[in-house]
Design an enzyme around this catalytic site. Structure first.
Site: not given
Ligand code: CS2
Ligand code: MG
Length: 396
Positions: A147, A159, A204, A206, A230, A256, A277, A333, A396
């Site tokens: 990633r 991020y 990602d 985010h 992602e 997630e 995910r 991951e 975020w």
């Molecule tokens: C991220 C995460 O790994 C990922 O896909 O989106 O690291 C995310 O930022 C954290 O789990 C937040 O606590």
């Molecule tokens: Mg993520």
């Protein structure tokens, strides 16, 4: 067999983790992960105050019934805190079931569909050169999938490029999609030119883009052949995926931030994503994730469970048992844990040449050194907050 106690272990070997330990009158006990990054004690309180008392005396074998009792019985069902608490209980019950049967959990889920599970690791840097150097190091270490994230010029603390917590108050990251949308295609053009096509690449976003921004980015990245992009859109904008999916050949991943299968359902049943995910620690554990995996298989979608450093090795093992058992596994991951985490958590996925292997230990395969855990007391830590250039708050 009856549940005699539920113990919550909050430990902070480098970062906070919340572990559920369920004990039974047979002496068999199980561990589950209930870590919710930045809200750990809310989950610990939900477990100790509300869920532990209603579990005592129940038969730990009846996982499905206990799962529904807690999910429906709470009335205020769903959401990250209660579903993370439920996940910890669920994983611990599967751990007990495996120990009682003398079988690894993947065997209870249908046995092995594979001998190893492809995994990916995070690579990030302050500039393209640093990203390339780190990527080459990970490739040398055996990773077949990475990633890739990079700091965005002019934006503080992008991020994925800074330590994102362990702070008394939220770190404020500056965000603006314009420089981001310019930089990321340039990054992947550079990285592909430097490391070639042999490695799977992931990025990602985010959950930050609008649909037009997401379409632009996904289209510009098509030539760099990503395994998936992602979290292009906010979890509240599942309808946006209907427009996005039809506009690009770049595979899409999401999940997630979902807390139940019903949140994932529209994206799965209409094939609006290519990888689901979900995070087993936030979706209610193995019981819910295996249902999501079956739903996804029905619509030709693969899994890519969330596996960051902010869920514990117990959760990573729960991911892996499901990864080994299901037919529609995509990729996992993975986070290599530092030595202080390994002092507390004995056991976890074994990395070997870009893949993860799993032990045949009964249950999930992780023991907790509770004395070592006590050496690392909880330290409050916030997730960062993103701020747009005009000072308004941004996802975020
Ligand atoms: C991220 C995460 O790994 C990922 O896909 O989106 O690291 C995310 O930022 C954290 O789990 C937040 O606590
Ligand atoms: Mg993520």
């Amino acid at each position: 067999m009856k549940i005699t106690n539920l113990k919550v272990i909050v430990t902070s070997p480098g970062r906070n983790y919340v572990v559920v330990k369920i004990e039974t009158d047979s002496g068999i006990y199980g561990y589950g992960d209930a870590t919710l990054n930045g809200r750990e004690l809310a989950v610990a309180e939900a477990l100790e105050e509300y869920l532990a008392p209603i579990l005592i005396g129940r038969n730990p074998d009846n996982i499905e019934d206990i799962w529904n009792y807690i999910y429906k019985g709470t009335y205020w069902r769903g959401g990250p805190v209660l579903m993370t608490a439920l996940a910890g209980i669920d994983m611990a019950l599967w751990d007990i079931k495996g120990k009682k049967a003398g079988l690894p959990v993947y065997s209870l889920l249908g046995g092995k569909s594979r001998e190893k599970a492809l995994c990916y690791s995070h690579v990030s840097g302050n500039d393209f050169e640093e990203v390339k150097e780190k990527a080459l190091k990970k490739i040398e270490a055996g990773y077949k999938a990475l990633r890739i994230q990079v700091a965005i010029p002019g934006l503080d603390g992008t991020y994925g490029t800074v330590e994102d917590d362990a702070l008394e108050l939220p770190f404020v990251e500056k965000w603006d999609s314009k420089p981001y949308l310019k930089t990321i295609p340039e990054l992947f053009k550079y990285i592909r030119a430097e490391i070639g096509d042999g490695v799977h690449l992931i990025h990602d976003s985010h959950e930050r883009l609008t649909v037009p921004e997401a379409i632009k980015l996904a289209r510009k990245l098509e030539k760099y052949d990503l395994l998936f992009l992602e979290d292009l859109l906010k979890p509240e904008n599942r309808e946006g995926f209907r427009q996005l999916k039809s506009q690009t050949s770049t595979p899409l991943a999401m999940g997630e931030l979902f807390n139940t299968r019903w949140e994932a359902l529209p994206l799965i049943k209409d094939q609006l994503i290519d990888y689901i995910r979900c995070d087993l620690s936030h979706i209610g554990g193995i019981t819910e994730a295996k249902k999501i995996a079956a739903l996804a298989e029905t619509f030709h979608i693969k899994t890519a469970w969330h596996g960051p450093a902010d869920i514990s090795p117990v959760a990573h093992l729960a991911n892996l048992h499901l990864d080994f058992a299901i037919a529609n596994f995509g990729i996992q991951e993975f986070a290599q844990f530092p030595k202080e985490v390994k002092e507390v958590f004995k056991g976890g996925p074994e990395f070997e040449d870009g893949y993860l292997k799993i032990s045949d230990k009964p249950g999930l395969g992780c023991e907790i050194d509770e004395e070592a855990a006590a050496e690392y007391p909880y330290q409050k830590a916030y997730l960062p907050v993103a701020e747009a250039l005009d000072g308004s708050v941004h996802e975020w």
